[in-house]
Design a protein around this motif. Sequence first.
Motif, PDB file in Angstrom:
ATOM      1  N   GLY A 187     -12.588  85.640   7.201  1.00 34.61           N
ATOM      2  CA  GLY A 187     -14.032  85.383   7.194  1.00 34.61           C
ATOM      3  C   GLY A 187     -14.679  86.404   6.268  1.00 34.61           C
ATOM      4  N   GLY A 239     -13.360  90.143   6.920  1.00 34.18           N
ATOM      5  CA  GLY A 239     -11.975  90.410   6.513  1.00 34.18           C
ATOM      6  C   GLY A 239     -11.848  90.485   5.001  1.00 34.18           C
ATOM      7  N   ASP A 246      -5.212  83.926   7.537  1.00 32.80           N
ATOM      8  CA  ASP A 246      -6.240  83.101   8.192  1.00 32.80           C
ATOM      9  C   ASP A 246      -5.647  81.749   8.546  1.00 32.80           C
ATOM     10  OD1 ASP A 246      -9.569  83.350   8.374  1.00 32.80           O
ATOM     11  OD2 ASP A 246      -8.735  81.332   8.614  1.00 32.80           O
ATOM     12  N   VAL A 273     -27.736  83.115   7.395  1.00 30.66           N
ATOM     13  CA  VAL A 273     -28.654  82.731   6.318  1.00 30.66           C
ATOM     14  C   VAL A 273     -29.439  83.937   5.772  1.00 30.66           C
ATOM     15  CG1 VAL A 273     -28.962  80.331   7.030  1.00 30.66           C
ATOM     16  CG2 VAL A 273     -30.374  82.110   8.084  1.00 30.66           C
ATOM     17  N   ALA A 284      -2.267  80.212   8.035  1.00 38.93           N
ATOM     18  CA  ALA A 284      -1.376  81.146   8.737  1.00 38.93           C
ATOM     19  C   ALA A 284      -2.017  81.534  10.066  1.00 38.93           C
ATOM     20  CB  ALA A 284      -1.134  82.385   7.877  1.00 38.93           C
ATOM     21  N   GLU A 285      -1.530  80.945  11.137  1.00 41.24           N
ATOM     22  CA  GLU A 285      -2.098  81.192  12.476  1.00 41.24           C
ATOM     23  C   GLU A 285      -1.368  82.378  13.111  1.00 41.24           C
ATOM     24  OE1 GLU A 285      -4.157  78.764  14.421  1.00 41.24           O
ATOM     25  OE2 GLU A 285      -4.247  80.274  16.020  1.00 41.24           O
ATOM     26  N   GLY A 297     -12.978  87.240  14.403  1.00 45.90           N
ATOM     27  CA  GLY A 297     -14.100  86.528  14.993  1.00 45.90           C
ATOM     28  C   GLY A 297     -14.224  86.658  16.502  1.00 45.90           C
ATOM     29  N   PHE A 310     -25.760  81.287  21.785  1.00 45.14           N
ATOM     30  CA  PHE A 310     -26.037  82.629  21.271  1.00 45.14           C
ATOM     31  C   PHE A 310     -25.765  83.640  22.386  1.00 45.14           C
ATOM     32  CE2 PHE A 310     -29.529  80.866  18.206  1.00 45.14           C
ATOM     33  CZ  PHE A 310     -28.537  80.338  17.398  1.00 45.14           C
ATOM     34  N   LEU A 333     -13.317  94.683  13.790  1.00 47.67           N
ATOM     35  CA  LEU A 333     -14.489  94.651  12.917  1.00 47.67           C
ATOM     36  C   LEU A 333     -15.194  93.304  13.082  1.00 47.67           C
ATOM     37  CD1 LEU A 333     -11.938  96.039  11.190  1.00 47.67           C
ATOM     38  CD2 LEU A 333     -13.683  96.279   9.462  1.00 47.67           C
ATOM     39  N   GLY A 334     -16.487  93.270  12.777  1.00 45.60           N
ATOM     40  CA  GLY A 334     -17.234  92.011  12.750  1.00 45.60           C
ATOM     41  C   GLY A 334     -17.380  91.402  14.131  1.00 45.60           C
ATOM     42  N   ASP A 335     -17.425  90.069  14.168  1.00 44.15           N
ATOM     43  CA  ASP A 335     -17.656  89.370  15.436  1.00 44.15           C
ATOM     44  C   ASP A 335     -16.575  89.687  16.469  1.00 44.15           C
ATOM     45  OD1 ASP A 335     -19.889  88.248  14.298  1.00 44.15           O
ATOM     46  OD2 ASP A 335     -19.354  86.167  14.761  1.00 44.15           O
ATOM     47  N   GLY A 358     -31.158  88.118  12.220  1.00 42.69           N
ATOM     48  CA  GLY A 358     -30.209  87.905  11.126  1.00 42.69           C
ATOM     49  C   GLY A 358     -29.332  89.103  10.841  1.00 42.69           C
ATOM     50  N   GLY A 400     -25.967  89.663  12.527  1.00 40.21           N
ATOM     51  CA  GLY A 400     -24.567  89.597  12.981  1.00 40.21           C
ATOM     52  C   GLY A 400     -23.582  89.881  11.863  1.00 40.21           C
ATOM     53  N   CYS A 454     -24.373  91.067   8.963  1.00 41.80           N
ATOM     54  CA  CYS A 454     -24.718  92.376   8.382  1.00 41.80           C
ATOM     55  C   CYS A 454     -23.929  93.479   9.085  1.00 41.80           C
ATOM     56  CB  CYS A 454     -26.209  92.651   8.534  1.00 41.80           C
ATOM     57  SG  CYS A 454     -27.259  91.569   7.555  1.00 41.80           S
TER      58      CYS A 454
HETATM   59  C1  LIG Z   1     -26.231  79.720  13.927  1.00 42.25           C
HETATM   60  C2  LIG Z   1     -25.857  81.081  13.432  1.00 42.25           C
HETATM   61  C3  LIG Z   1     -26.737  81.782  12.607  1.00 42.25           C
HETATM   62  C4  LIG Z   1     -26.413  83.055  12.154  1.00 42.25           C
HETATM   63  N1  LIG Z   1     -27.285  83.719  11.334  1.00 42.25           N
HETATM   64  C5  LIG Z   1     -26.983  84.946  10.878  1.00 42.25           C
HETATM   65  C6  LIG Z   1     -27.832  85.606   9.939  1.00 42.25           C
HETATM   66  O1  LIG Z   1     -28.858  85.076   9.514  1.00 42.25           O
HETATM   67  N2  LIG Z   1     -27.481  86.843   9.490  1.00 42.25           N
HETATM   68  C7  LIG Z   1     -26.334  87.449   9.902  1.00 42.25           C
HETATM   69  O2  LIG Z   1     -26.088  88.596   9.474  1.00 42.25           O
HETATM   70  N3  LIG Z   1     -25.468  86.831  10.762  1.00 42.25           N
HETATM   71  C8  LIG Z   1     -25.763  85.594  11.238  1.00 42.25           C
HETATM   72  N4  LIG Z   1     -24.885  84.936  12.047  1.00 42.25           N
HETATM   73  C9  LIG Z   1     -23.608  85.584  12.411  1.00 42.25           C
HETATM   74  C10 LIG Z   1     -22.511  85.441  11.347  1.00 42.25           C
HETATM   75  O3  LIG Z   1     -22.321  84.102  10.985  1.00 42.25           O
HETATM   76  C11 LIG Z   1     -21.226  86.048  11.900  1.00 42.25           C
HETATM   77  O4  LIG Z   1     -21.532  87.329  12.400  1.00 42.25           O
HETATM   78  C12 LIG Z   1     -20.137  86.172  10.821  1.00 42.25           C
HETATM   79  O5  LIG Z   1     -19.667  84.932  10.375  1.00 42.25           O
HETATM   80  C13 LIG Z   1     -18.940  86.960  11.395  1.00 42.25           C
HETATM   81  O6  LIG Z   1     -17.980  87.132  10.396  1.00 42.25           O
HETATM   82  P1  LIG Z   1     -16.503  87.552  10.771  1.00 42.25           P
HETATM   83  O7  LIG Z   1     -15.765  87.614   9.477  1.00 42.25           O
HETATM   84  O8  LIG Z   1     -16.515  88.714  11.676  1.00 42.25           O
HETATM   85  O9  LIG Z   1     -15.958  86.357  11.681  1.00 42.25           O
HETATM   86  P2  LIG Z   1     -15.744  84.816  11.313  1.00 42.25           P
HETATM   87  O10 LIG Z   1     -16.672  84.378  10.240  1.00 42.25           O
HETATM   88  O11 LIG Z   1     -15.776  84.084  12.600  1.00 42.25           O
HETATM   89  O12 LIG Z   1     -14.279  84.778  10.710  1.00 42.25           O
HETATM   90  C14 LIG Z   1     -13.139  84.975  11.516  1.00 42.25           C
HETATM   91  C15 LIG Z   1     -11.928  84.402  10.779  1.00 42.25           C
HETATM   92  O13 LIG Z   1     -10.750  84.692  11.534  1.00 42.25           O
HETATM   93  C16 LIG Z   1      -9.893  83.568  11.515  1.00 42.25           C
HETATM   94  N5  LIG Z   1      -9.021  83.651  12.689  1.00 42.25           N
HETATM   95  C17 LIG Z   1      -9.405  83.776  13.983  1.00 42.25           C
HETATM   96  N6  LIG Z   1      -8.310  83.850  14.791  1.00 42.25           N
HETATM   97  C18 LIG Z   1      -7.233  83.767  13.973  1.00 42.25           C
HETATM   98  C19 LIG Z   1      -5.816  83.767  14.203  1.00 42.25           C
HETATM   99  N7  LIG Z   1      -5.303  83.880  15.435  1.00 42.25           N
HETATM  100  N8  LIG Z   1      -4.996  83.660  13.150  1.00 42.25           N
HETATM  101  C20 LIG Z   1      -5.487  83.548  11.893  1.00 42.25           C
HETATM  102  N9  LIG Z   1      -6.817  83.539  11.617  1.00 42.25           N
HETATM  103  C21 LIG Z   1      -7.673  83.649  12.648  1.00 42.25           C
HETATM  104  C22 LIG Z   1     -10.859  82.385  11.530  1.00 42.25           C
HETATM  105  O14 LIG Z   1     -10.239  81.214  11.009  1.00 42.25           O
HETATM  106  C23 LIG Z   1     -12.001  82.878  10.640  1.00 42.25           C
HETATM  107  O15 LIG Z   1     -11.808  82.531   9.291  1.00 42.25           O
HETATM  108  C24 LIG Z   1     -25.184  83.652  12.533  1.00 42.25           C
HETATM  109  C25 LIG Z   1     -24.292  82.943  13.342  1.00 42.25           C
HETATM  110  C26 LIG Z   1     -24.605  81.676  13.790  1.00 42.25           C
HETATM  111  C27 LIG Z   1     -23.624  80.939  14.644  1.00 42.25           C
END
Ligand SMILES: Cc1cc2nc3c(=O)[nH]c(=O)nc-3n(C[C@H](O)[C@H](O)[C@H](O)COP(=O)(O)OP(=O)(O)OC[C@H]3O[C@@H](n4cnc5c(N)ncnc54)[C@H](O)[C@@H]3O)c2cc1C
Length: 520
Positions: free
Chosen positions: A15, A18, A36, A48, A132-133, A170, A276, A292-294, A304, A306, A308
Motif C-alpha cells: 500500500g 509500504g 503484496d 483524498v 504474494a499472500e 493494513g 470508521f 506502520l500505517g493502518d 484526512g 490516516g 498522513c
Molecule cells: C473512506 C476513506 C477515506 C479516507 N480518507 C483519508 C484522507 O483523506 N486522508 C488520509 O490521510 N487518509 C485517509 N484514509 C485512510 C487511508 O486510506 C489509509 O490510512 C491508507 O490507505 C493506509 O495505508 P497502508 O499502506 O497502511 O494500508 P493499506 O492501504 O490498507 O495497504 C495494505 C496493503 O497490505 C496488503 N496486505 C495485507 N495483508 C497481506 C498479506 N497477508 N500478504 C500480502 N499482502 C497483504 C494489502 O493487499 C494492501 O495492499 C481514508 C480511508 C477511507 C476508508
Amino acid sequence: MDIASHYPVVIVGAGPVGVTAATLLAQYGVQSLILDRWAGVYPQPRAVHLDDEVYRILERLGIGAEFAAISRPGLGLRLLDPNLRVLVEFHRESEGVRHGHPQANMFDQPEFEALLRTNLKHHPEATLRGDAEVTDIADLGGGRTQIGFTDRMSNSEHRVECDYLLGCDGANSLVRNHIGATMRDLRFEQRWLVVDVDSTVDLEQWGGVHQLCDPRRAGTFMQINASRYRWEFRLLPGESADDFGTLAALHPLIAPWLRSPSDEDLRIIRVAEYTFRAQLADQWRRGNTFLLGDAAHLTPPFIGQGLCAGLRDAMNLSWKLAGVINGGLTADVLDTYQTERKPHARRMITLALVIGHAMTAGGGIGNALRRVVAPRARRVPGLAARVLDSKTPPLSGSALIHRHRGPKQLAGSLCPNAVTAAGARLDTVLGTGFAIVTSVLPTAGEKDLIEQRNAVVHYAGPGTELAEWLNRGAARAAIVRPDFTVMRADRDLSRLCEALPTLNLRRPCIDEAAPGGSSL
Ligand SMILES: Cc1cc2nc3c(=O)[nH]c(=O)nc-3n(C[C@H](O)[C@H](O)[C@H](O)COP(=O)(O)OP(=O)(O)OC[C@H]3O[C@@H](n4cnc5c(N)ncnc54)[C@H](O)[C@@H]3O)c2cc1C
C-alpha cells in the motif's frame, strides 16, 4: 519473478506506506523485498487529502512535481449547520507557506499509489512481488525472521528470511498478530456511506472540505480534482450502500450541493460502505519487527490524517533503520520509533474524534459543541492550535529528541522548509542526513566537527525566516534530523556540534551542499 533467499528488510504490504518505506530505504542503499497479495494498487478511492508536512515526504521521494500534477490545493475546512450555514471555517493557505507546499492537498488515492509504484521502479534496491499472500511468520532467533508466502497465480509456497520485518499490511495486519500486539479501541465506530462522483460540469462549490454537522445525518463533501467529487454520509440503522446505488437514490442526500447539473452530467464512480474506527496498537514493535500505517493506527477520516500518519511512520523509521543497517547507528535508536510516533498518532486521532463528535453528537453535548464551541473554536486551546493551521503537534521526547521544560522549544517540531538566502528551499540544501541550522557563524573547528559527523551546516543570516524561527524558539542553532524534525536546539552552537550523531549513509539529494560545507 526470482527473489533472493535473504533480504535485510522484508515489507509486508505494498500500500502507500509500504512502498514509501521501501523507496526511502532504497534511497539510503538498503535492499528490501515488498510482498503484496494483489498484483496492482487497490483500485477504490479512499484517502483524498494530505497536508503540507507530508508533502515534504513526497518531495523526498522525488515525486513532488508529479504529485502537484495530480492534486489540487484545498481551501480548508468548514463546519456547516443542518441548513448548510457556516458555523466556523478553518482556512488553508497555498502561497507563502512554511513548508513550501499547499497546506491542504486533494487527490485520488489509486492515482497517488500508481505514482509511488512507478517511482519505486527507479530503485533497483527494492523488489516488489505482487500476487504474494503472506501466510506465516516465524522468529528464527538471532534477530532473523522467516516469512512464508503463497504465489496466488501458481499456488506455490515460498520462504524468505530477513533481518528486519515491516508490517505495512493494513487494518487486518497479520504482522500485528505475529508480534502479539492488540488494537486498543478509542471508542468510535460508525458506518458511513462513501460516494465518488464524476461530473462534466463544475458544481461551483467552495473549494474546501464541507463538514455537515447534523446529528440526524452527518455528512462530508469535497471536490477532489477538476471533475471528481466525494460525499460521505453517516448511515442510519438498517441502511446499507445497496440502498444508494443510483443517482435517484442518492439525490436526497447530495442535492444541497447540486445547483445546476442534471443527472446526465453526473456519473457514479462507486458507492461503498466503510466502518470508521479509532484504534491504536498497544505495541508497535517486537524485536526487529515493526508496525506502520493502518497496521498500527486507524482514525476516522474527518481531518484526512490516516494515510498522513502512515507516511510519517515510514519517514520516521526508514532513516533510523538504514542508519542501524549500514550507517553506524546503534540498535537502541530503533526504540525511539514507537516513543515518538505513537503519542503523535494518538493526538491526531483525538482531534479527528473532536471533529467527528461536533458533526454527529446529539443531545445537549452535540448542540453545545455545534452552537457554542464551533463558532468559538479559534479560542479553544489546543483545538485552535491544531485545526487553525495544518501544523501537527511536536513529537514526544526520546533519545533522539531532547525536549526541555518550558514553553519555547523547537525540539520535536519540524524545521520550516524555508527559502534560503540563495533562493532554494531548505530541504534541497540539507539533503537526507543530519544538519545544523545556525544563526551564528560556525568556527573552523565546529565546521570540521560537523564534517567529521557527515552532516551539513546551513547558516541563517540576520533577518532570514530561519533566523527568526530560531529566535522564537529561544535558540541560536538546531540539529535537524533526516526526517526534518528538530532533535535539539540550543543557544550554544559548540554544545550542539558535540551532540550531533554520526550517520554514515549515502545522501543522494545533497548536490547543492558539499558535506560539512553549505550555503555558508
Ligand atoms: C473512506 C476513506 C477515506 C479516507 N480518507 C483519508 C484522507 O483523506 N486522508 C488520509 O490521510 N487518509 C485517509 N484514509 C485512510 C487511508 O486510506 C489509509 O490510512 C491508507 O490507505 C493506509 O495505508 P497502508 O499502506 O497502511 O494500508 P493499506 O492501504 O490498507 O495497504 C495494505 C496493503 O497490505 C496488503 N496486505 C495485507 N495483508 C497481506 C498479506 N497477508 N500478504 C500480502 N499482502 C497483504 C494489502 O493487499 C494492501 O495492499 C481514508 C480511508 C477511507 C476508508
